[in-house]
Design a protein around this motif. Structure first.
Motif, short mmCIF file in Angstrom:
data_model
loop_
_atom_site.label_atom_id
_atom_site.label_comp_id
_atom_site.label_asym_id
_atom_site.label_seq_id
_atom_site.Cartn_x
_atom_site.Cartn_y
_atom_site.Cartn_z
N ASP B 12 1.19 3.45 0.67
CA ASP B 12 1.34 2.28 1.54
C ASP B 12 0.04 1.92 2.23
O ASP B 12 -0.37 0.75 2.27
CB ASP B 12 2.39 2.56 2.62
CG ASP B 12 3.72 1.94 2.26
OD1 ASP B 12 3.81 1.41 1.13
OD2 ASP B 12 4.62 1.98 3.09
N ILE B 13 -0.60 2.96 2.80
CA ILE B 13 -1.85 2.74 3.52
C ILE B 13 -2.89 2.14 2.58
O ILE B 13 -3.59 1.18 2.91
CB ILE B 13 -2.38 4.06 4.11
CG1 ILE B 13 -1.45 4.54 5.22
CG2 ILE B 13 -3.81 3.90 4.65
CD1 ILE B 13 -1.82 5.88 5.80
N LYS B 14 -2.96 2.70 1.38
CA LYS B 14 -3.98 2.22 0.45
C LYS B 14 -3.72 0.77 0.04
O LYS B 14 -4.64 -0.03 -0.01
CB LYS B 14 -4.01 3.12 -0.80
CG LYS B 14 -5.38 3.13 -1.43
CD LYS B 14 -5.36 3.79 -2.76
CE LYS B 14 -4.70 2.87 -3.73
NZ LYS B 14 -4.69 3.44 -5.08
N ASN B 15 -2.45 0.48 -0.22
CA ASN B 15 -2.12 -0.90 -0.58
C ASN B 15 -2.44 -1.87 0.54
O ASN B 15 -3.00 -2.95 0.31
CB ASN B 15 -0.64 -1.01 -0.95
CG ASN B 15 -0.42 -0.85 -2.44
OD1 ASN B 15 -1.37 -0.98 -3.22
ND2 ASN B 15 0.79 -0.54 -2.83
N SER B 16 -2.08 -1.48 1.77
CA SER B 16 -2.34 -2.36 2.91
C SER B 16 -3.84 -2.56 3.09
O SER B 16 -4.30 -3.66 3.39
CB SER B 16 -1.76 -1.76 4.19
OG SER B 16 -0.40 -1.50 4.01
N LEU B 20 -5.87 -5.95 3.01
CA LEU B 20 -6.73 -6.31 4.14
C LEU B 20 -8.14 -6.63 3.64
O LEU B 20 -8.75 -7.61 4.07
CB LEU B 20 -6.76 -5.14 5.13
CG LEU B 20 -7.55 -5.34 6.41
CD1 LEU B 20 -6.93 -6.46 7.23
CD2 LEU B 20 -7.55 -4.04 7.23
N GLU B 21 -8.62 -5.82 2.72
CA GLU B 21 -9.97 -6.04 2.20
C GLU B 21 -10.07 -7.40 1.50
O GLU B 21 -11.02 -8.15 1.71
CB GLU B 21 -10.37 -4.93 1.23
CG GLU B 21 -11.81 -5.06 0.77
CD GLU B 21 -12.13 -4.25 -0.47
OE1 GLU B 21 -11.39 -3.30 -0.78
OE2 GLU B 21 -13.12 -4.59 -1.13
N ARG B 39 -18.05 -8.00 10.49
CA ARG B 39 -18.07 -6.57 10.78
C ARG B 39 -16.76 -5.92 10.33
O ARG B 39 -16.75 -4.81 9.79
CB ARG B 39 -18.29 -6.36 12.27
CG ARG B 39 -19.18 -5.18 12.55
CD ARG B 39 -19.39 -5.00 14.03
NE ARG B 39 -20.46 -5.83 14.58
CZ ARG B 39 -20.42 -6.40 15.77
NH1 ARG B 39 -19.34 -6.31 16.53
NH2 ARG B 39 -21.45 -7.09 16.22
N ALA B 40 -15.68 -6.63 10.54
CA ALA B 40 -14.37 -6.09 10.17
C ALA B 40 -14.33 -5.85 8.66
O ALA B 40 -13.82 -4.82 8.19
CB ALA B 40 -13.26 -7.05 10.57
N TYR B 41 -14.89 -6.77 7.92
CA TYR B 41 -14.93 -6.64 6.46
C TYR B 41 -15.69 -5.38 6.07
O TYR B 41 -15.23 -4.57 5.26
CB TYR B 41 -15.58 -7.89 5.87
CG TYR B 41 -15.62 -7.93 4.36
CD1 TYR B 41 -14.65 -7.30 3.60
CD2 TYR B 41 -16.64 -8.63 3.70
CE1 TYR B 41 -14.69 -7.36 2.22
CE2 TYR B 41 -16.68 -8.68 2.33
CZ TYR B 41 -15.71 -8.05 1.59
OH TYR B 41 -15.74 -8.10 0.22
#
Lengths: 555, 223
Positions: B12-16, B20-21, B39-41
C-alpha cells in the motif's frame, strides 16, 4: 540552490516529445491496471509524452474486449491485476490465440516482488518489463527504444501480420545484412525463426536459432528455440538435453518443463510427463496448466490428483476468459471412477448447472451421469441418460465426447455400441490421436474390455489410412472417379482427417490439370484447400497446393 | 497474519508513494510551481528510491533475485541511465551548483570486446547504478563520469566522482547523520546483491590518485 533549472530538466519539459523517428501523438495505447488511481496516473504520464489516444481497462476481460475492438500500437499492462487473470495470463491468451498484431508492443509493469515470477518463467514474454514505479522520463526513453526497434523490424512485422511468412523471411535476410549490431541481429533472427516456425520449416528454424546461439549460447529464448526445433524434427534426445540444461540454470522456465513433458509422453514415460507438468503448474499456476496436470493424473489412474487439479482449474477460471466446461467433465469422471457417484452428480447437476446441455458438453455430461446412476443402482435412469447423450451427439464427431459416451455404453453393458464409439473416437482423433488412444485404452481396461483394446485402436487407425492408400494408388493411375469414391468414404468416417483431406485436395488438383477446368471440381478443390488452411494454417504442403491451384486456374 | 499484514501495508505504502510521485511529477509540468512543490517532488523521489532499494534487498534476502538476462546495448544503456536518472537531475554540490554527469566515451572506446552488447538484467542493474550515481553525486565537487569495460567473460560498470576519496568518506560517514550513512549502506548492499545475482559479480569502492572515488560493479558471464 538552483532548484528551478534542476527541476525543469527533471520533469523533462512541458512540451510533447519530438523525435524524428517517433511521433508519440499518432500512437494508440491501452493501459490495464486494477487500481483506478494508477491507471489514471499512467494515462497522465502518457499524455505528457504527447500521446492522445489512450484507452483504459481495469481487468484482463475488459482489456480483451478493447484488444478485439481496436488495434493498439502499445499495451501497458500491470502484472498484478488482483483477479483470476494476471497480466501474464492476459499476454499468454493474446499471443496463443493470435489476437495481438505483430506490430503491437506489449509492456508489462511489475513490482519488485513479482519480478522473478514474470521474468524467466514463461514462453510468452512481453516486449519489455518496466519496474514500478516508473518515472515519465524513463517511460519515454524505454518507449523510444521499443519504437525504434519496431521501426527497424517494420517490414518483417507487416509481412507476419498478413501471414506472408516467406516475405517475412526475405525481409529478415535483408535486415540481417544491414543490422548495426548483435542486438539487432538477434532481434531479426528471433522474428525470422517465428516466420519459419509458422511455415513449419523446422530445419530452417533450427538453423536460425543455431546462428543466434553462435552469438550467445546461454540466452533462454535461444536455447528454448533450439530445443523446440529439435523436438519438431523428431530429435527427442537432443531436445531433452537442451531443455534440461535450460531449467538447470533457469529453474522457473515453465515452457521448458512443458516441452520436457511432451518429450516424456512421446517416449511413453507418462510418469515423467506428469512430473514435469506438475512442476510447471507449481511455478506459474493457471487453469490451463492445472487442466493438463489433471488429464495426465487421470490417465495414470491418480484420481485424487486428477480431482484436485480439476478443482483448481475450475477455481482459477470461473468467470474468466479461460473458463472451460470440460473441467467439470474431468472432475465428474474422476469422481465416478473414485466411487464418489454422489459427488459426480453434484458436480454436473448443481455446480455446472448454468452450462445446461450446450453443445458437446451436454453429450458428455449425460454420458458421465449415466455412469454415475448406473453405479448408484438406478439402471432405468442410467439407460435414459445414455440415450439422451447419444441423441445429443447425433452425427457429430468428437473424440473426447465419443470416448466418454463409449465408456458409459460399455459400463451399462451395451458392448457393441460402446466398441463402435471407441473405434470411431480413434478414427476421428487427428492430431490428438495418441492422447485419445490412451483414453480409449484406459476406459476399456476400466470397464473390463482389455482383450479388445488392440482391435479397437488399430482398427480405428487403419481403416482411414487404408482407404487413403487405395485412393492414392488410384489417383496415380489417373482413375480420378474411383479415387474420389475412396477419399469420400474416408472423409465420411472423419471429415477432418488430414491425410484424407490432403489426398482429396491433391486428387482434385490433378483432376483439373488432366481433365480441364470443370466448375464442380474447381469448387471441390477450393473447399478442400480452405478446410486444410483452417485446420493446419501455413502448412508448407497446403501452400504448395495453393500455388499449384493458382497456376492451373490462371492458365 | 503478521507477515501478510506487513506485506499488504508495504504494498500500500509503495503504491501510494508511486501515485504521489506521479502527481508531483505532473504538477511540476505546470508553470510557476512554488519551491515547496519542487522540494516535495524531490523528497518523494528520495523516499521512493530508499524504499525500492530496501524492498529489492528484502526480496534478495528472502528468495534471491533472479535476473532476466537480455541483450543490451551498453552505450545506449548508460546514456539512458544518465538522462533518465532522477539523482542526476537533482544533483547539486555544496555551493548549490549542478554537477555534470557524463558518459565517458573516450574510456569506452578503449575497450570493447563484445561489440558493446552486454547480457544482463537491465532493470536490476539500472536500480543498482542509480543508487551508485546517487552516492557519487553526494560527494562530487563538479562532475561524475560513468563508463563500462568489457572483457572476454566479464563486463564492468564504473562511476567516478571528483570528491574526496573513499577513506575520507568513511570517516565523514561516521560523523554524518544516520540517514545519509544508512542510505549509503543500503545502496552498496543493493549493488552487491544485484552483482551477486548475475553470477560471481563484485562491487568495489576505492580512492583514486588525485582525489575522488571510483565505484566498480563487475558482472561475470554466467557460463
Amino acid at each position: 540552490m538552483n532548484e528551478t533549472s534542476g527541476m525543469e530538466a527533471l520533469v523533462g519539459g512541458r512540451k510533447p516529445i519530438e523525435n524524428e523517428y517517433v511521433d508519440f501523438s499518432k500512437l494508440s495505447v491501452l493501459v490495464i491496471d486494477d487500481i483506478s488511481a494508477m491507471r489514471h496516473a499512467v494515462r497522465s504520464q502518457l499524455q505528457s509524452l504527447g500521446i492522445n489516444s489512450i484507452k483504459l481497462a481495469s481487468t484482463a476481460t475488459e482489456g480483451l474486449v478493447q484488444v478485439e475492438a481496436n488495434s493498439f500500437d502499445l499495451i501497458v499492462c500491470d502484472y498484478n491485476l488482483n483477479s483470476a487473470s494476471s497480466g501474464q495470463h492476459f499476454l499468454e491468451h493474446l499471443r496463443s490465440e493470435n489476437l495481438l498484431s505483430a506490430t503491437s508492443i506489449f509492456v508489462m509493469l511489475t513490482a519488485e516482488t513479482e519480478y522473478d515470477f514474470v521474468a524467466n518463467a514463461v514462453e510468452f514474454i512481453p516486449d519489455d518489463y518496466l519496474l514500478k514505479p516508473c518515472s515519465e522520463k524513463k517511460l519515454r526513453s524505454r518507449l523510444m527504444r521499443l519504437l525504434d526497434r519496431r521501426a527497424f523490424l517494420m517490414p518483417v512485422l507487416k509481412a507476419i501480420n498478413v501471414r506472408q511468412y516467406d516475405v517475412a523471411v526475405k525481409e529478415c535476410n535483408r535486415l540481417l545484412s544491414m543490422a548495426p549490431d548483435d542486438r539487432r541481429v538477434l532481434d531479426v533472427l528471433r522474428r525470422k525463426a517465428d516466420a519459419q516456425l509458422a511455415m513449419q520449416d523446422y530445419a530452417s528454424v533450427l538453423e536460425t536459432f543455431d546462428r543466434a546461439a553462435a552469438i550467445r549460447c546461454d540466452v533462454p529464448w535461444i536455447m528454448m528455440g533450439q530445443a523446440r526445433a529439435h523436438y519438431a524434427l523428431g530429435e527427442l534426445e537432443t531436445a531433452a538435453t537442451i531443455a534440461k540444461a535450460l531449467v538447470e540454470k533457469n529453474r522457473n522456465y515453465v515452457s521448458a518443463y512443458e516441452l520436457l513433458s511432451k518429450i516424456s509422453l512421446d517416449s511413453d514415460d507418462e510418469e515423467g510427463a506428469y512430473e514435469y507438468l506438475n512442476r510447471s503448474s507449481a511455478i506459474l499456476p493457471s487453469a490451463k496448466r492445472f487442466r493438463a496436470v489433471s488429464q495426465a493424473a487421470f490417465l495414470l489412474g491418480r484420481l485424487e490428483e486428477a480431482k484436485s487439479n480439476s478443482l483448481e482449474a475450475i477455481r482459477l477460471s470461473t468467470g474468466s476468459m479461460v473458463e472451460r466446461t470440460g473441467d467439470y467433465l474431468s472432475l465428474a469422471q474422476a469422481q465416478v471412477d473414485m466411487g464418489d457417484q454422489k459427488g459426480a452428480v453434484d458436480t454436473l447437476e448443481k455446480t455446472a448447472r448454468k452450462h445446461g446441455e450446450v453443445g458437446l458438453f451436454g453429450v458428455a455430461k449425460n454420458a458421465i451421469l449415466a455412469q454415475a446412476y448406473f453405479d448408484l443402482g438406478d439402471k432405468e435412469k442410467s439407460r435414459k441418460l445414455l440415450e439422451r447423450s447419444a441423441s445429443l451427439l447425433g452425427n457429430r464427431k468428437n473424440s473426447f465426447v465419443m470416448t466418454a459416451l463409449g465408456k458409459s455404453a460399455l459400463k451399462v453393458g451395451d458392448v457393441v455400441f460402446g466398441l463402435k464409439l471407441m473405434t470411431q473416437a480413434v478414427q476421428v482423433s487427428g492430431k490428438d490421436e495418441k492422447r485419445i488412444a490412451r483414453h480409449v485404452k484406459k476406459s476399456m481396461v476400466d470397464t473390463g474390455h482389455v482383450d479388445k483394446v488392440e482391435d479397437v485402436i488399430d482398427g480405428g487407425r487403419k481403416r482411414i489410412l487404408s482407404l487413403v492408400d487405395e485412393a492414392t494408388r488410384l489417383m496415380r493411375s489417373a482413375h480420378f472417379d474411383e479415387a474420389n469414391q475412396k477419399v469420400m468414404e474416408a472423409l465420411s468416417i472423419h471429415d477432418e482427417n488430414l491425410e484424407a483431406l490432403l489426398t482429396a485436395a491433391q486428387l482434385h488438383l490433378l483432376w483439373l490439370k488432366h481433365g480441364g477446368l470443370d466448375e464442380a471440381i474447381v469448387e471441390q478443390a477450393k473447399f478442400y484447400l480452405s478446410t486444410l488452411d483452417k485446420l493446419v494454417p501455413n502448412n508448407q504442403k497446403v501452400m504448395n497446393f495453393y500455388r499449384f491451384y493458382n497456376e492451373i486456374v490462371s492458365q | 497474519m503478521q507477515e501478510i499484514l506487513s506485506a499488504l501495508v508495504v504494498h500500500d505504502i509503495k503504491n501510494s508513494l508511486a501515485l504521489l510521485e506521479i502527481d508531483l511529477e505532473q504538477l511540476n509540468h505546470q508553470e510557476g510551481v512554488p519551491i515547496e512543490g519542487q522540494r516535495a517532488y524531490r523528497r518523494c523521489i528520495e523516499l521512493k528510491n530508499r524504499l525500492m532499494s530496501f524492498l529489492t534487498l528484502y526480496k534478495h534476502d528472502q528468495s534471491g533475485l533472479k535476473p532476466m538476462v537480455s541483450e543490451v546495448d551498453l552505450t545506449e544503456f548508460l546514456e539512458d541511465l544518465v538522462s533518465d536518472s532522477q539523482s542526476v537531475m537533482m544533483g547539486v554540490n555544496h555551493q548549490g551548483h549542478p554537477i555534470a554527469v557524463r558518459v565517458d566515451y573516450d574510456r569506452i572506446k578503449e575497450a570493447i570486446a563484445d561489440r558493446g552488447i552486454g547480457f544482463f538484467d537491465e532493470n536490476l542493474v539500472e536500480l543498482a547504478l542509480e543508487s551508485a550515481l546517487n552516492n557519487a553525486l553526494r560527494y562530487a565537487h563538479h562532475q561524475v563520469s560513468v563508463w563500462f569495460e568489457q572483457g572476454v567473460d566479464a563486463q564492468a560498470f564504473m562511476v567516478l566522482d571528483d570528491g574526496v576519496g573513499v577513506g575520507v568518506v568513511d570517516e565523514m560517514m561516521q560523523r554524518k547523520v544516520a540517514a545519509k550513512s544508512s542510505s549509503t549502506g543500503l545502496g552498496l548492499a543493493l549493488c552487491k546483491a544485484v552483482a551477486g545475482a548475475h553470477g560471481t559479480g563484485s562491487v568495489t569502492l576505492e580512492s583514486v590518485a588525485g582525489g575522488g572515488t571510483l565505484f566498480t560493479m563487475t558482472l561475470h558471464r554466467v557460463s
